[in-house]
Design a protein around this motif. Structure first.
Motif, PDB file in Angstrom:
ATOM      1  N   ILE A 210      59.704  -5.419 -78.439  1.00 27.90           N
ATOM      2  CA  ILE A 210      60.169  -5.906 -79.739  1.00 27.90           C
ATOM      3  C   ILE A 210      59.164  -6.869 -80.335  1.00 27.90           C
ATOM      4  CG2 ILE A 210      61.872  -7.467 -80.786  1.00 27.90           C
ATOM      5  CD1 ILE A 210      64.008  -6.125 -79.117  1.00 27.90           C
ATOM      6  N   SER A 211      58.711  -7.828 -79.540  1.00 29.01           N
ATOM      7  CA  SER A 211      57.814  -8.845 -80.114  1.00 29.01           C
ATOM      8  C   SER A 211      56.496  -8.217 -80.543  1.00 29.01           C
ATOM      9  CB  SER A 211      57.581  -9.976 -79.103  1.00 29.01           C
ATOM     10  OG  SER A 211      57.021  -9.465 -77.886  1.00 29.01           O
ATOM     11  N   GLU A 212      56.023  -7.296 -79.777  1.00 28.22           N
ATOM     12  CA  GLU A 212      54.784  -6.625 -80.178  1.00 28.22           C
ATOM     13  C   GLU A 212      54.994  -5.851 -81.461  1.00 28.22           C
ATOM     14  OE1 GLU A 212      54.324  -7.321 -75.834  1.00 28.22           O
ATOM     15  OE2 GLU A 212      55.799  -6.181 -76.959  1.00 28.22           O
ATOM     16  N   CYS A 213      56.142  -5.192 -81.469  1.00 24.76           N
ATOM     17  CA  CYS A 213      56.462  -4.439 -82.696  1.00 24.76           C
ATOM     18  C   CYS A 213      56.529  -5.370 -83.870  1.00 24.76           C
ATOM     19  CB  CYS A 213      57.816  -3.721 -82.528  1.00 24.76           C
ATOM     20  SG  CYS A 213      57.760  -2.375 -81.362  1.00 24.76           S
ATOM     21  N   MET A 214      57.185  -6.519 -83.628  1.00 29.05           N
ATOM     22  CA  MET A 214      57.291  -7.497 -84.712  1.00 29.05           C
ATOM     23  C   MET A 214      55.916  -7.932 -85.166  1.00 29.05           C
ATOM     24  SD  MET A 214      60.462 -10.094 -84.289  1.00 29.05           S
ATOM     25  CE  MET A 214      60.251 -10.580 -82.575  1.00 29.05           C
ATOM     26  N   LEU A 215      55.118  -8.245 -84.190  1.00 28.68           N
ATOM     27  CA  LEU A 215      53.767  -8.681 -84.542  1.00 28.68           C
ATOM     28  C   LEU A 215      53.044  -7.613 -85.336  1.00 28.68           C
ATOM     29  CD1 LEU A 215      51.643 -10.945 -84.136  1.00 28.68           C
ATOM     30  CD2 LEU A 215      50.872  -9.745 -82.082  1.00 28.68           C
ATOM     31  N   TYR A 216      53.155  -6.425 -84.842  1.00 31.24           N
ATOM     32  CA  TYR A 216      52.479  -5.309 -85.519  1.00 31.24           C
ATOM     33  C   TYR A 216      52.977  -5.161 -86.948  1.00 31.24           C
ATOM     34  CZ  TYR A 216      51.150  -0.666 -86.767  1.00 31.24           C
ATOM     35  OH  TYR A 216      50.646   0.415 -87.456  1.00 31.24           O
ATOM     36  N   ILE A 217      54.326  -5.146 -87.002  1.00 33.74           N
ATOM     37  CA  ILE A 217      54.918  -4.963 -88.334  1.00 33.74           C
ATOM     38  C   ILE A 217      54.494  -6.086 -89.253  1.00 33.74           C
ATOM     39  CG2 ILE A 217      57.130  -5.060 -89.577  1.00 33.74           C
ATOM     40  CD1 ILE A 217      58.255  -3.282 -87.335  1.00 33.74           C
ATOM     41  N   SER A 218      54.483  -7.329 -88.730  1.00 35.69           N
ATOM     42  CA  SER A 218      54.054  -8.468 -89.550  1.00 35.69           C
ATOM     43  C   SER A 218      52.628  -8.273 -90.023  1.00 35.69           C
ATOM     44  CB  SER A 218      54.158  -9.793 -88.748  1.00 35.69           C
ATOM     45  OG  SER A 218      55.468 -10.051 -88.348  1.00 35.69           O
ATOM     46  N   GLN A 219      51.835  -7.851 -89.124  1.00 33.79           N
ATOM     47  CA  GLN A 219      50.435  -7.633 -89.521  1.00 33.79           C
ATOM     48  C   GLN A 219      50.361  -6.593 -90.638  1.00 33.79           C
ATOM     49  OE1 GLN A 219      48.521  -6.577 -85.805  1.00 33.79           O
ATOM     50  NE2 GLN A 219      48.106  -8.705 -85.254  1.00 33.79           N
ATOM     51  N   GLU A 220      51.076  -5.555 -90.438  1.00 36.18           N
ATOM     52  CA  GLU A 220      51.072  -4.504 -91.457  1.00 36.18           C
ATOM     53  C   GLU A 220      51.584  -5.027 -92.785  1.00 36.18           C
ATOM     54  OE1 GLU A 220      50.112  -1.159 -91.403  1.00 36.18           O
ATOM     55  OE2 GLU A 220      49.158  -1.746 -89.535  1.00 36.18           O
ATOM     56  N   LEU A 221      52.667  -5.766 -92.664  1.00 38.03           N
ATOM     57  CA  LEU A 221      53.245  -6.301 -93.881  1.00 38.03           C
ATOM     58  C   LEU A 221      52.287  -7.272 -94.561  1.00 38.03           C
ATOM     59  CD1 LEU A 221      56.977  -6.909 -92.923  1.00 38.03           C
ATOM     60  CD2 LEU A 221      56.102  -5.243 -94.513  1.00 38.03           C
ATOM     61  N   SER A 222      51.650  -8.072 -93.739  1.00 35.47           N
ATOM     62  CA  SER A 222      50.704  -9.006 -94.348  1.00 35.47           C
ATOM     63  C   SER A 222      49.545  -8.261 -94.992  1.00 35.47           C
ATOM     64  CB  SER A 222      50.189 -10.002 -93.289  1.00 35.47           C
ATOM     65  OG  SER A 222      49.491  -9.309 -92.244  1.00 35.47           O
ATOM     66  N   SER A 223      49.189  -7.155 -94.373  1.00 39.56           N
ATOM     67  CA  SER A 223      48.117  -6.376 -95.034  1.00 39.56           C
ATOM     68  C   SER A 223      48.587  -5.830 -96.366  1.00 39.56           C
ATOM     69  CB  SER A 223      47.672  -5.239 -94.106  1.00 39.56           C
ATOM     70  OG  SER A 223      48.663  -4.234 -94.084  1.00 39.56           O
ATOM     71  N   LEU A 224      49.883  -5.636 -96.469  1.00 37.82           N
ATOM     72  CA  LEU A 224      50.434  -5.155 -97.747  1.00 37.82           C
ATOM     73  C   LEU A 224      50.746  -6.301 -98.695  1.00 37.82           C
ATOM     74  CD1 LEU A 224      52.825  -2.333 -96.569  1.00 37.82           C
ATOM     75  CD2 LEU A 224      50.765  -2.048 -97.912  1.00 37.82           C
ATOM     76  N   GLY A 225      50.589  -7.522 -98.211  1.00 36.28           N
ATOM     77  CA  GLY A 225      50.789  -8.680 -99.073  1.00 36.28           C
ATOM     78  C   GLY A 225      52.203  -9.229 -99.004  1.00 36.28           C
ATOM     79  N   LEU A 226      52.893  -8.915 -97.967  1.00 37.73           N
ATOM     80  CA  LEU A 226      54.254  -9.415 -97.819  1.00 37.73           C
ATOM     81  C   LEU A 226      54.266 -10.472 -96.690  1.00 37.73           C
ATOM     82  CD1 LEU A 226      56.068  -5.991 -97.951  1.00 37.73           C
ATOM     83  CD2 LEU A 226      56.129  -7.723 -99.715  1.00 37.73           C
ATOM     84  N   PRO A 227      55.235 -11.373 -96.796  1.00 34.15           N
ATOM     85  CA  PRO A 227      55.273 -12.392 -95.723  1.00 34.15           C
ATOM     86  C   PRO A 227      55.745 -11.774 -94.402  1.00 34.15           C
ATOM     87  CG  PRO A 227      57.082 -12.694 -97.238  1.00 34.15           C
ATOM     88  CD  PRO A 227      56.239 -11.626 -97.810  1.00 34.15           C
ATOM     89  N   SER A 228      55.397 -12.511 -93.366  1.00 35.83           N
ATOM     90  CA  SER A 228      55.750 -11.959 -92.035  1.00 35.83           C
ATOM     91  C   SER A 228      57.235 -12.056 -91.788  1.00 35.83           C
ATOM     92  CB  SER A 228      54.986 -12.724 -90.940  1.00 35.83           C
ATOM     93  OG  SER A 228      55.539 -14.015 -90.772  1.00 35.83           O
ATOM     94  N   ILE A 229      57.622 -11.332 -90.793  1.00 34.82           N
ATOM     95  CA  ILE A 229      59.067 -11.220 -90.595  1.00 34.82           C
ATOM     96  C   ILE A 229      59.569 -12.047 -89.411  1.00 34.82           C
ATOM     97  CG2 ILE A 229      59.257  -8.954 -91.642  1.00 34.82           C
ATOM     98  CD1 ILE A 229      59.291  -7.837 -88.756  1.00 34.82           C
TER      99      ILE A 229
END
Lengths: 476, 491
Positions: free
Chosen positions: B49-68
């Motif tokens: 889960i945490s890795e997924c979260m990190l990954y997703i956050s990274q992806e989101l940040s690349s899209l310009g969204l705040p981390s989750i």
């Protein structure tokens, strides 16, 4: 034979008009009996009273109206040429083979005159205009001897040229023009006929002068070159060259020449089938008359002779007096007016031979200057009549046989022509008629002569002659 | 674990199907896999889960969204709100991109159809081009052949001309040769003739001579004269006289002709002047009149000096001028006439075009109105014809229309009857009155007669006469009264 010819009374036959095309006048044509003649020697005297004919070696003089024999002369040989003197008192009979000329007098039948040319030979003989001199041309045209009937004088003219018309007398008989040739050059000598004084002698710029002709007023002399070169020279009476006319070069040139009676026009017929009219003021071409094979737009009337086949049984009303010969010779013919365009029958001449049958060989003006009749040799069956007032074609006569002879009436605009068959044809501005010569036996008309008054015609056959008296009645 | 997830992600990326419409597009947008929903993905499990979260956050940040997630003492805790926000944002993004995708697809369809059209047209044009190329080739070929023809004909013509020239030269040379030969032969012939002449003259036998009984006199009766110089001169003079006479005659004829022609020309000139002058302007008229004056003067001159060359030139020049003027005038008239015709036509056209159009419109409107009218009429007629479906109503309707008329007619009849009755009554009364009047008159006449009798019997003659005159007078006065009363009544 003698009795048959010279003892009988002459009877006349009345023939009424036959097959008139447009003419309203009734011609009463009386044909006389047929007489014998030889060599087509038959001449009417200048005063119109007598008719002289030669039959072999006899000279017969008749009265023109009654045809009674007035005089009978016998010559030494067969007569080759016969001519009346201008005062109708003497007749000249020339026998070329024997080199003899005999002169007969009407007033004094016992008077005789014989001219013997001897071994020098005789080629032609003629009267001078005063009727008292005889001009004999020797063989090979060595010289012309002028014999006088009034005195013993004899004149010689040297170097006459042997050409188509080397000698011509002016109409008033005062001057004679003679063509001479010396050193391969042509000369013209003008003599005063009174005393044969040489008036003028001049050279002409011709290659081969072929003929001379005086204008009717006697002031202009037309001289033309042979057919190898088209050249017409006009000289005044005093020998000055007035003008030269040449229509074209290289092709065959002048074939016939005619002056109009008023001396206004000179008509020149040439081998290119055209007649050129020169006017007497400028001596330049006035107009050119063409003889095309197809006549299209023109005011001319084209008369075509149409022969009807002989129908045995239907005879003329008026001819029951005569026992007609076989009805085979009874071909009637009349003229039909054909509408334009018309094709004139053309006979193509043989180009390899000399003197081709092409071009205008005969021209004649009518006595009133109004009309000109021409014959084109490659359209031998047609005769063309031109109106000189309008300078256009007036009529074309198309015959069934080649036209042999055509002569204008000396008084009226009336043309008589013959084609060698038994009919004579006449054209006048009113129309055309074709009349059969109503005589015993067959009569093939070969030449025609008018009487000076225009009232009668002399028709000459091969060895026959007959007179035709014309009586013109007005419309009935 | 994250590696496998990365692998998984990459495989997902790899196996994402690209729609066929995407093949030719060159969009700069990062291609997002739009795979259909294929069930829950196995990207995230309980373990990563945490890795997924990190990954997703990274992806989101690349899209310009705040981390989750937020970091809490080294443990990544999921920030639900931000995650939901992020999801929401992603959904929005997704929607937007879908819209864009649709638009792009539409555009692509359009473009592809355009392309198709273009292809068709280009193929057609290619065919046309082929045809025209062939045509061109054919025409070129033909032109070439014609040029060859022309060249050959020209060369033929040149050859013919050369041949003609050659033949003419040949003819000329042959002619000279023949002439030369002819001359030579002629000379020989002349020599022979001379020789023959000599021989014949020398021969003594068969001599020529004339044997005549007696000489004849000359035709004109005169005696012949000796030939002398005088006679020669006389001949010359006679010849010249003849020529001169002829020239004189000729000249007279020409003079006559000349005079005739001159007359004709002058008449022509006068007529031309006459024709030209009334139609010109005043200026020209003046000029003309001047000219005519000049002409008149020159006419006089001419008539007096008939053969003066000056006069002749003048006349011809004036004729030429007049003729030119006349020609010019006629040309002008022609032009004017044609222009007028044209102008009239054009003008008419121009005017009538407007008018024509107006009229046309008017007529059209009229037609339309009439049509409408007719239509309404037709409709009404149809209604009329159609609506009375039962005869009774039709009859009733008919009766309705007729009723009014009937009523009216009845009233009129009534009035007529009354009037007739009145007239009859009056007539009766008149007749009675007339009868009474007749009776009264009769009685009056009887009374008068008796009275007169009495009078007459009781009177003397003079009284009788006096009474007579009185009677006459009274009659006259009665008559006068009658007369005077007459005209009064009409007034």
């Amino acid at each position: 034979m003698l009795n048959n010819e010279y003892g009988k009374d002459d009877t006349f036959f009345f023939i009424y008009q036959q097959d008139i095309c447009k003419d309203k006048q009734c011609f009463g044509m009386n044909f006389s009996e047929v007489f014998k003649q030889s060599n087509q020697l038959c001449k009417i005297s200048p005063d119109g009273k007598y008719l002289a004919t030669c039959v072999q070696y006899r000279l017969v003089v008749r009265d023109v109206n009654t045809l009674q024999i007035l005089q009978l002369f016998t010559c030494l040989d067969q007569v080759a040429h016969m001519e009346w003197s201008s005062d109708s008192l003497f007749i000249l009979c020339a026998m070329y083979k024997r080199g003899l000329v005999q002169v007969w007098s009407l007033e004094q039948p016992e008077w005789h005159c014989k001219i013997d040319e001897g071994s020098i030979g005789l080629v032609s003989s003629r009267w001078s205009p005063d009727g008292r001199h005889i001009l004999n041309t020797t063989e090979f045209h060595l010289r012309v001897t002028v014999w006088s009937l009034c005195n013993k004088s004899v004149s010689y003219i040297k170097y006459p040229k042997a050409c188509q018309k080397g000698m011509d007398f002016s109409a008033d008989g005062r001057y004679m023009a003679l063509v001479e040739r010396r050193d391969c050059k042509d000369f013209i000598s003008i003599f005063v006929c009174d005393d044969w004084h040489l008036l003028r002698h001049f050279e002409t710029e011709t290659q081969d002068l072929s003929g001379v002709e005086w204008s009717p007023n006697g002031c202009v002399l037309a001289a033309w070159d042979s057919c190898l070169e088209y050249k017409m020279l006009l000289y005044s009476l005093d020998g000055r060259l007035l003008s030269t006319y040449s229509a074209y070069e290289w092709s065959l040139g002048i074939k016939s020449v005619a002056w109009s009676p008023s001396s206004q026009f000179l008509a020149i017929g040439s081998y290119d089938e055209k007649v050129r009219i020169l006017n007497h003021i400028t001596w330049k071409k006035l107009i050119e008359f063409e003889h095309p094979a197809t006549i299209t737009s023109s005011k001319a009337v084209v008369y075509k002779e149409v022969e009807k086949k002989p129908v045995i049984g239907t005879e003329d009303l008026s001819v029951h007096q005569i026992a007609m010969g076989s009805s085979l010779f009874n071909t009637k013919s009349n003229y039909e007016i054909t509408s334009l365009p018309v094709q004139v029958p053309v006979v193509k001449p043989d180009t390899d031979r000399a003197n081709p049958k092409i071009g205008i060989s005969a021209i004649a003006f009518s006595a009133d200057n109004r009309y000109l009749a021409t014959k084109n040799d490659n359209m031998p069956q047609s005769l063309w009549v031109w109106d000189m007032q309008r300078l256009g074609l007036q009529a074309v006569l198309e015959q069934t046989a080649p036209v042999r002879c055509f002569v204008w009436d000396p008084c009226r605009p009336r043309l008589a022509l013959c084609t060698g068959n038994n009919k004579i044809y006449m054209w006048s501005p009113a129309g055309c008629i074709s009349v059969k010569v109503q005589v015993e036996g067959s009569f093939q008309v070969q030449s025609i002569m008018w009487h000076g008054s225009g009232d009668s015609l002399v028709l000459l056959g091969k060895d026959q002659l007959c007179l035709c008296y014309l009586a013109t009645d007005e419309e009935k | 674990m994250p590696e496998s997830s990365y692998e998984d992600i990459s495989t997902i990326y790899c196996y994402s199907t690209m729609p066929p419409s995407r093949q030719y597009s060159h969009s700069t947008m990062p291609l997002l896999p739009v795979s259909p929903y294929s069930g829950p993905s196995d990207f995230c499990t309980e373990n990563n889960i945490s890795e997924c979260m990190l990954y997703i956050s990274q992806e989101l940040s690349s899209l310009g969204l705040p981390s989750i997630f937020y970091d809490l003492n080294g443990i990544r805790e999921l920030d639900v709100t931000s995650a939901l926000n992020g999801m929401y944002d992603l959904l929005q993004l997704q929607r937007r991109t879908m819209g864009m995708v649709e638009e792009l697809e539409v555009e692509q369809l359009k473009v592809s159809s355009d392309l198709h059209c273009q292809q068709l047209s280009s193929s057609k044009l290619k065919d046309q081009l082929e045809l025209s190329k062939k045509e061109n080739i054919r025409l070129r070929e033909r032109e070439r052949q014609l040029e060859i023809n022309v060249k050959s004909l020209q060369s033929c013509l040149k050859n013919e001309k050369e041949e003609v020239q050659k033949l003419q030269n040949i003819i000329a040379s042959r002619a000279t040769q023949y002439n030369h030969d002819m001359k030579r032969k002629e000379r020989e012939f002349n020599k022979l003739k001379e020789r023959l002449n000599q021989l014949l003259a020398d021969r003594k036998d068969k001599k020529q001579g004339m044997d005549v009984l007696n000489y004849v006199g000359r035709s004109d009766g005169r005696r012949s004269q000796w030939k002398t110089v005088k006679t020669d001169a006389r001949h010359e003079s006679e010849m010249y006289k003849t020529l001169l006479n002829e020239f004189d005659k000729h000249q007279k004829e020409l003079m006559l002709e000349n005079a005739e022609l001159r007359k004709v020309l002058q008449q022509m000139k006068r007529e031309m002047v006459g024709i030209l002058s009334p139609k010109k302007h005043s200026q020209k008229e003046e000029k003309c009149t001047e000219f005519t004056d000049q002409q008149a003067a020159s006419d006089e001159e001419e008539s007096s000096e008939m053969s003066c060359e000056h006069a002749r030139e003048k006349l011809t020049n004036s004729i030429r001028q007049q003729w030119r003027k006349l020609k010019h005038h006629v040309e002008n008239l022609d032009n004017k006439a044609s222009m007028v015709q044209l102008g009239r036509e054009v003008g008419e056209q121009m005017i009538s075009k407007d008018v024509h159009q107006d009229e046309m419109e008017r007529l059209k409107m009229e037609i339309q109105q009439c049509k409408d009218f007719i239509q309404t009429q037709q409709q009404l007629l149809q209604q009329q014809l159609n609506t009375p479906c039962d005869e009774e109503t039709a009859a009733v309707l008919n009766d309705c229309y007729m009723l009014e008329e009937k009523e009216r007619l009845k009233e009129e009849w009534k009035t007529f009857e009354e009037q007739r009755k009145n007239f009859e009554m009056e007539r009766r009364s008149f007749t009675e009155a007339a009868i009474r009047l007749g009776h009264e008159r009769k009685m009056f006449e009887e009374d008068r007669a008796t009275w007169l009798k009495h009078q007459f019997l009781n009177m003397t003659f003079t009284e009788h006469m006096a009474i007579k005159t009185q009677n006459a007078l009274s009659d006259y006065s009665v008559q006068e009264q009658k007369h005077t009363s007459g005209p009064k009544t009409p007034l």
